[in-house]
Design a protein around this motif. Structure first.
Motif, PDB file in Angstrom:
ATOM      1  N   GLY A 159       0.799  -1.217   0.000  1.00 64.72           N
ATOM      2  CA  GLY A 159       0.000   0.000   0.000  1.00 64.72           C
ATOM      3  C   GLY A 159       0.832   1.266   0.000  1.00 64.72           C
ATOM      4  O   GLY A 159       2.066   1.231   0.007  1.00 64.72           O
ATOM      5  N   ALA A 160       0.135   2.374  -0.058  1.00 61.65           N
ATOM      6  CA  ALA A 160       0.695   3.747  -0.060  1.00 61.65           C
ATOM      7  C   ALA A 160       1.386   4.064  -1.389  1.00 61.65           C
ATOM      8  O   ALA A 160       1.483   3.212  -2.274  1.00 61.65           O
ATOM      9  N   LYS A 161       1.857   5.298  -1.472  1.00 61.82           N
ATOM     10  CA  LYS A 161       2.453   5.760  -2.733  1.00 61.82           C
ATOM     11  C   LYS A 161       3.803   5.082  -2.968  1.00 61.82           C
ATOM     12  O   LYS A 161       4.443   4.642  -2.001  1.00 61.82           O
TER      13      LYS A 161
ATOM     14  N   TYR B 214      -0.784   1.405  -5.702  1.00 56.14           N
ATOM     15  CA  TYR B 214      -1.396   1.954  -6.918  1.00 56.14           C
ATOM     16  C   TYR B 214      -1.116   1.055  -8.114  1.00 56.14           C
ATOM     17  O   TYR B 214      -0.361   1.382  -9.014  1.00 56.14           O
TER      18      TYR B 214
ATOM     19  N   CYS C 206      -2.670  -1.721   3.186  1.00 57.16           N
ATOM     20  CA  CYS C 206      -2.894  -0.300   3.507  1.00 57.16           C
ATOM     21  C   CYS C 206      -3.326   0.454   2.261  1.00 57.16           C
ATOM     22  O   CYS C 206      -2.573   1.267   1.720  1.00 57.16           O
ATOM     23  N   LEU C 207      -4.546   0.174   1.814  1.00 56.10           N
ATOM     24  CA  LEU C 207      -5.054   0.751   0.564  1.00 56.10           C
ATOM     25  C   LEU C 207      -6.170   1.748   0.818  1.00 56.10           C
ATOM     26  O   LEU C 207      -6.798   2.220  -0.121  1.00 56.10           O
ATOM     27  N   GLY C 208      -6.438   2.035   2.096  1.00 57.28           N
ATOM     28  CA  GLY C 208      -7.585   2.875   2.443  1.00 57.28           C
ATOM     29  C   GLY C 208      -8.863   2.037   2.417  1.00 57.28           C
ATOM     30  O   GLY C 208      -8.923   0.991   1.780  1.00 57.28           O
TER      31      GLY C 208
ATOM     32  N   LYS D 268     -11.406  -0.141   0.121  1.00 59.45           N
ATOM     33  CA  LYS D 268     -10.643  -0.903  -0.863  1.00 59.45           C
ATOM     34  C   LYS D 268      -9.887  -2.067  -0.201  1.00 59.45           C
ATOM     35  O   LYS D 268      -9.885  -3.196  -0.710  1.00 59.45           O
TER      36      LYS D 268
ATOM     37  N   GLY E  45      -5.226   1.125   6.695  1.00 57.91           N
ATOM     38  CA  GLY E  45      -5.362   2.501   6.201  1.00 57.91           C
ATOM     39  C   GLY E  45      -4.042   3.181   5.911  1.00 57.91           C
ATOM     40  O   GLY E  45      -3.198   2.667   5.175  1.00 57.91           O
ATOM     41  N   GLY E  46      -3.850   4.350   6.521  1.00 55.41           N
ATOM     42  CA  GLY E  46      -2.659   5.153   6.238  1.00 55.41           C
ATOM     43  C   GLY E  46      -1.449   4.826   7.104  1.00 55.41           C
ATOM     44  O   GLY E  46      -0.519   5.631   7.193  1.00 55.41           O
TER      45      GLY E  46
ATOM     46  N   ASP F 177       2.242   5.255   5.842  1.00 56.79           N
ATOM     47  CA  ASP F 177       2.720   6.643   5.785  1.00 56.79           C
ATOM     48  C   ASP F 177       3.312   7.054   7.133  1.00 56.79           C
ATOM     49  O   ASP F 177       4.301   7.772   7.199  1.00 56.79           O
TER      50      ASP F 177
ATOM     51  N   ARG G 107      -5.303  15.876  13.248  1.00 55.35           N
ATOM     52  CA  ARG G 107      -5.163  15.436  11.863  1.00 55.35           C
ATOM     53  C   ARG G 107      -5.818  16.427  10.907  1.00 55.35           C
ATOM     54  O   ARG G 107      -5.316  16.693   9.825  1.00 55.35           O
TER      55      ARG G 107
ATOM     56  N   ARG H  37      -9.128  16.981   4.659  1.00 52.64           N
ATOM     57  CA  ARG H  37      -9.901  15.853   5.190  1.00 52.64           C
ATOM     58  C   ARG H  37     -11.259  16.284   5.727  1.00 52.64           C
ATOM     59  O   ARG H  37     -12.035  15.449   6.184  1.00 52.64           O
TER      60      ARG H  37
ATOM     61  N   ARG I 178     -14.347  14.321   4.683  1.00 50.75           N
ATOM     62  CA  ARG I 178     -14.404  12.991   5.280  1.00 50.75           C
ATOM     63  C   ARG I 178     -14.764  13.082   6.757  1.00 50.75           C
ATOM     64  O   ARG I 178     -15.512  12.264   7.284  1.00 50.75           O
TER      65      ARG I 178
END
Ligand code: UDP
Length: 239
Positions: free
Chosen positions: A107-109, A136, A158-160, A163, A184-185, A188, A211, A218, A221
């Motif tokens: 996951g993550a960028k 991604y 960790c794809l959010g 998903k 999740g995140g 990061d 946050r 955010r 959300r």
């Protein structure tokens, strides 16, 4: 025992019990999967039956933040404590390291999971990093195959949300891992790309506010939090 909060069944466990349960899953045939819903995800479950199914179908459903704890209390069925995904992951890695177990980070960028891997390997001597992949990608197949080949015991997905919940449900078995955790995140944070709120804020139930100050985009959300509390009030009256 699970505590129902607007249709999502949360395991009423302490952090220690949650980690012990995860370690028990690791002794059994896989796959098991863990989810860590916050109010935003509970709202997503209410809106979509498939998300609800993917969340409630998990083997361990942990209350990620203060919002869910407040909701459960308002409904008269309090949960014992907060079990944030990131802290759960930290304790789990500690135990995995003692047994030299292996972990795959998904996951993550691009670049973030590798950075997280370096930092986690240094922080948890004995923990074996089986591999990493960014979040991604277009096709699941090659990623699933890479995890299977790595022989990882555990995968942090960790794809959010939602998903990652759908991904674990669909691909868990094919990865060959015994345990998958939707976090999740978290990568990061482990990579140091995002910082968590200082203890004062989380101790006062204000981690969400910290946050929001750091990432004002955010706000959309986060408006799910008051909506969640309104729905909890309605449910309380209904009950
Ligand atoms: N992400 C990803 N693939 C996607 C969409 C998101 O890997 O297709 C990652 C994103 O880079 C981030 C995480 O998933 O690292 C989601 O973070 P977010 O802050 O939304 O999660 P939370 O911790 O709030 O659940």
């Amino acid at each position: 025992m699970r505590v129902d909060v607007l249709g999502v069944g949360f395991d009423n466990v302490t952090m220690e019990e949650a980690v012990d349960q995860a370690m028990t899953f690791l002794e059994e045939e896989g796959p098991h999967y863990v989810v860590t819903p916050n109010p935003e995800i509970v709202e997503a479950c209410r809106a979509d039956a498939q998300v609800m199914e993917a969340v409630n179908g998990a083997d361990l459903v942990l209350a990620d933040g203060i919002g869910v704890i407040k909701g459960a209390k308002m409904l008269g069925t309090p949960l014992r404590e907060r079990t944030p995904g990131i802290e759960f992951a930290g304790s789990l890695m500690g135990k995995m390291a003692q047994r030299r177990m292996s972990l795959y980070l998904l996951g993550a960028k691009p670049g973030v999971a590798e950075l997280a891997a370096e930092r986690l390997a240094a922080a948890y001597p004995g923990l074996r990093i089986a591999g990493t992949h960014d979040g991604y990608f277009r096709e699941d197949g090659p990623v699933v195959e890479a995890i299977r080949k790595s022989g990882a015991d555990v995968v942090f997905v960790c794809l959010g949300a939602p998903k990652q919940e759908f991904w674990m449900r669909k691909n868990g078995t094919a990865t060959g891992a015994r345990l998958l955790c939707g976090l999740g995140g978290s990568l990061d944070v482990f990579a140091g790309v995002v910082t968590r709120a200082p203890k004062f804020w989380s101790d006062h139930g204000l981690e969400w506010f910290y946050r929001l100050c750091k990432e004002p985009r955010r706000i959309g959300r986060m408006m799910k939090l008051p909506l969640f509390l309104v729905h909890v009030q309605q449910e309380k009256r209904r009950r």
